[in-house]
Enzyme design. Structure first.
Site, PDB file in Angstrom:
ATOM      1  N   TRP A 130       0.848  -1.199   0.000  1.00 21.00           N
ATOM      2  CA  TRP A 130       0.000   0.000   0.000  1.00 21.00           C
ATOM      3  C   TRP A 130       0.885   1.251   0.000  1.00 21.00           C
ATOM      4  CZ3 TRP A 130      -2.008   2.540   4.957  1.00 21.00           C
ATOM      5  CH2 TRP A 130      -2.889   3.580   4.646  1.00 21.00           C
ATOM      6  N   ASP A 211      -1.751  -6.407   8.492  1.00 18.70           N
ATOM      7  CA  ASP A 211      -2.668  -5.301   8.227  1.00 18.70           C
ATOM      8  C   ASP A 211      -3.947  -5.890   7.630  1.00 18.70           C
ATOM      9  OD1 ASP A 211      -3.934  -2.939   7.665  1.00 18.70           O
ATOM     10  OD2 ASP A 211      -2.338  -2.112   6.403  1.00 18.70           O
ATOM     11  N   LYS A 246     -13.695   0.206   5.651  1.00 17.69           N
ATOM     12  CA  LYS A 246     -14.323  -0.416   4.488  1.00 17.69           C
ATOM     13  C   LYS A 246     -15.469  -1.331   4.890  1.00 17.69           C
ATOM     14  CE  LYS A 246     -10.552   1.152   2.418  1.00 17.69           C
ATOM     15  NZ  LYS A 246      -9.364   1.727   3.015  1.00 17.69           N
TER      16      LYS A 246
HETATM   17  C1  LMR Z   1      -6.493   3.081  -0.716  1.00 16.17           C
HETATM   18  O1  LMR Z   1      -5.486   2.386  -0.782  1.00 16.17           O
HETATM   19  O2  LMR Z   1      -6.945   3.678  -1.713  1.00 16.17           O
HETATM   20  C2  LMR Z   1      -7.240   3.209   0.575  1.00 16.17           C
HETATM   21  O3  LMR Z   1      -6.633   2.417   1.549  1.00 16.17           O
HETATM   22  C3  LMR Z   1      -7.423   4.609   1.003  1.00 16.17           C
HETATM   23  C4  LMR Z   1      -6.162   5.260   1.471  1.00 16.17           C
HETATM   24  O4  LMR Z   1      -6.175   5.851   2.573  1.00 16.17           O
HETATM   25  O5  LMR Z   1      -5.139   5.214   0.783  1.00 16.17           O
END
Ligand code: LMR
Length: 398
Positions: A130, A211, A246
């Protein structure tokens, strides 16, 4: 002194939402931020959440402080959601759980806790991970390294490379894993692969740091927690950061949880005192509203059932959109097989486009996604499917 601060670029994910809002093209499509949307393109308040909010409005009789751990009732309920019923780590009283301001808050508190427990430990993150993991954990001072995860050429997990790397992770380091719905790839570990990771954690002595931002969006609430529950019975120490943004649709309420498994009750008590001291130093105590909603829903069997049904519908809708997108893309061209998108889980998949192609989609078609060509599948609608798939084919060809 402020004049020394440079202007920073927009956040790679949240910046897209701001740009999308400004776009006046009526055909615009937001596949950027990972937010569930219905077929009208709206992120709805879940009916179970709205009902719980009404109950809360009638029942709440004080705005006095809660505590740095949040509501005990919410924490108890969340333990069941994360570990399932009858988990030995819970019955042995080795689990400690606190509410946090969303999943990000949980990650940040975890990072501070790691700094106290083992300064200098390295945290290994998947390549890719992420987009906010590295800035968030890095700014808390953690040393980060990467382990191979996703193979862009085969659109699948490069598990051999992952295992080869994890086999050399020193004891006492941390390995950040995505419980389900891997962000950004959508490629999840199979049960056999989780078993291998658990075995590696046992033999190597690294601490899994999981996570879980999308529990219920992959295969189901229990299925998506398979890896966590397995790890909690395989290793003495485990860190879990979970988000309710979510699965309860509570994005702006900032509701999340940090749950740790300790080797024994004495260490758990000491660890909890450290967690509370971290939160006191950062924000004192978490916001109450979102967790109160989770608490009400999980302690009311009717609302729990309603919430689970709504979550199941969201999960199913995303799976349907995945299948529709694959067929729309494969019908329009024969050079690339996009079937992998239907086998992935959660909100995200990579389209496999270049940055230039991603920018063309934005500039020429007002279709927004991150530069990595990660799409949030939930941002699609049946109505927009032909437009989006044709635009993707156009930028692939030209
Ligand atoms: C995403 O990856 O788009 C979501 O987890 C929102 C964020 O805060 O980045």
């Amino acid at each position: 002194m402020f004049e020394s601060l440079p202007l920073l670029p927009a956040d790679p994910i949240l910046g897209l939402s701001a740009a999308f809002q400004q776009d006046t093209n009526p055909n615009k499509v937001d596949l950027g931020v990972g937010v569930y949307k219905n077929d009208a393109g709206v992120t709805p308040v879940m009916a179970a959440v709205a009902a719980a909010e009404r109950l809360r409005l009638n029942l709440e009789n004080t705005k006095a402080y809660t505590s740095p751990a949040g509501y005990p009732g919410a924490n108890n309920a969340v333990v069941g959601l994360v570990y399932g019923t009858g988990h030995t780590a819970v019955s042995d009283n080795r689990v400690r759980t606190i509410q946090t301001p969303g999943g990000c808050g949980a990650l940040r508190v975890a990072a501070e806790f790691i700094q106290r427990a083992k300064p200098g430990a390295t945290t290994w993150v998947s390549t890719p991970t992420w987009a906010n993991h590295i800035p968030l954990l890095g700014s808390a001072g953690l040393t980060l390294r990467e382990y191979p995860y996703y193979n862009y050429a085969t659109h699948s997990i490069d598990f051999d490379a992952m295992v080869a790397c994890l086999n050399n992770v020193p004891a006492g380091d941390l390995v950040l894993l995505h419980a389900c719905c891997h962000n950004p790839s959508g490629a999840d570990l199979s049960r056999e692969q989780w078993q291998e990771v658990a075995r590696l954690a046992q033999t190597r002595g690294f601490v899994p740091f999981v996570d879980m931002a999308y529990q219920g969006f992959g295969e189901g609430l229990d299925e998506d927690a398979y890896g966590i529950r397995l790890l909690a019975e395989s290793v003495p120490e485990l860190i879990i950061a979970a988000s309710f943004s979510k699965n309860f649709g509570l994005y702006r309420e900032r509701a999340g949880t940090l749950s740790l498994v300790f080797a024994n009750e004495t260490q758990a008590n000491a660890g909890m005192s450290q967690l509370l001291s971290v939160t006191r130093g950062l924000y004192s105590m978490p916001p109450a509203h979102g967790s109160a909603i989770v608490d009400i829903i999980l302690h009311n069997s009717g609302l729990t059932r309603q919430w689970q049904e709504e979550l199941g519908q969201m999960r199913q809708r995303i799976q349907n959109l995945r299948a529709e997108l694959v067929s729309a893309l494969n019908q329009r061209q024969g050079e690339r097989d996009f079937s992998f998108i239907a086998h992935e889980r959660g909100m995200f998949s990579f389209l496999g486009l270049s940055v230039e192609q991603v920018h063309r989609l934005k500039n020429e078609f007002s279709i927004y996604m991150t530069d990595t060509s990660r799409i949030s599948v939930a941002g699609l609608t049946t109505e927009k499917m032909a437009y989006v798939s044709q635009a993707i084919v156009n930028v692939l060809r030209a």
